[in-house]
Design a protein around this motif. Sequence first.
Motif, PDB file in Angstrom:
ATOM      1  N   TYR A  64       0.848  -1.181   0.000  1.00  0.00           N
ATOM      2  CA  TYR A  64       0.000   0.000   0.000  1.00  0.00           C
ATOM      3  C   TYR A  64       0.884   1.231   0.000  1.00  0.00           C
ATOM      4  N   LYS A  65       0.630   2.145  -0.918  1.00  0.00           N
ATOM      5  CA  LYS A  65       1.429   3.359  -0.998  1.00  0.00           C
ATOM      6  C   LYS A  65       0.623   4.528  -0.433  1.00  0.00           C
ATOM      7  N   ARG A  66       1.196   5.184   0.524  1.00  0.00           N
ATOM      8  CA  ARG A  66       0.534   6.322   1.139  1.00  0.00           C
ATOM      9  C   ARG A  66       0.996   7.611   0.473  1.00  0.00           C
ATOM     10  N   GLN A  67       0.094   8.553   0.458  1.00  0.00           N
ATOM     11  CA  GLN A  67       0.436   9.851  -0.096  1.00  0.00           C
ATOM     12  C   GLN A  67       0.891  10.761   1.038  1.00  0.00           C
ATOM     13  N   ARG A  68       1.873  11.575   0.744  1.00  0.00           N
ATOM     14  CA  ARG A  68       2.349  12.513   1.760  1.00  0.00           C
ATOM     15  C   ARG A  68       1.301  13.607   1.972  1.00  0.00           C
ATOM     16  N   ILE A  69       1.110  13.954   3.223  1.00  0.00           N
ATOM     17  CA  ILE A  69       0.171  15.014   3.574  1.00  0.00           C
ATOM     18  C   ILE A  69       0.964  16.143   4.219  1.00  0.00           C
TER      19      ILE A  69
END
Length: 109
Positions: free
Chosen positions: A96-101
Amino acid sequence: MKPMVYCKTIDKGVQEFYLYHQGIDYPLYRQAYKKSNREFFANGVYVDDLGRYDRAHSSSVRQMLDKLPVVIAYVEKEYGIKVFNKSMEANKRGAYKRQRISWQDYEVA
């Protein structure tokens, strides 16, 4: 014909697994005889179906299904053949790839 993996009992208590691809049998490895593996792989399993665990009811078959893609990738490099296709890659689950916030993207009230 699609590439497939099958096993044969070559000696008492020894199984050997093969990759059948474009009319040539490539040996994968030998292991101790297991009845569940013989029943599952005796007629052959297509390489596209190696990622499917719904038909595997034995833990030894599941372990084989985990091990075979690694061994087949080695055989690809060793013999210079291409076995895997897009359908095999689609069956694998990726991380799972998370997006930077960034906190600067949000307004604070």
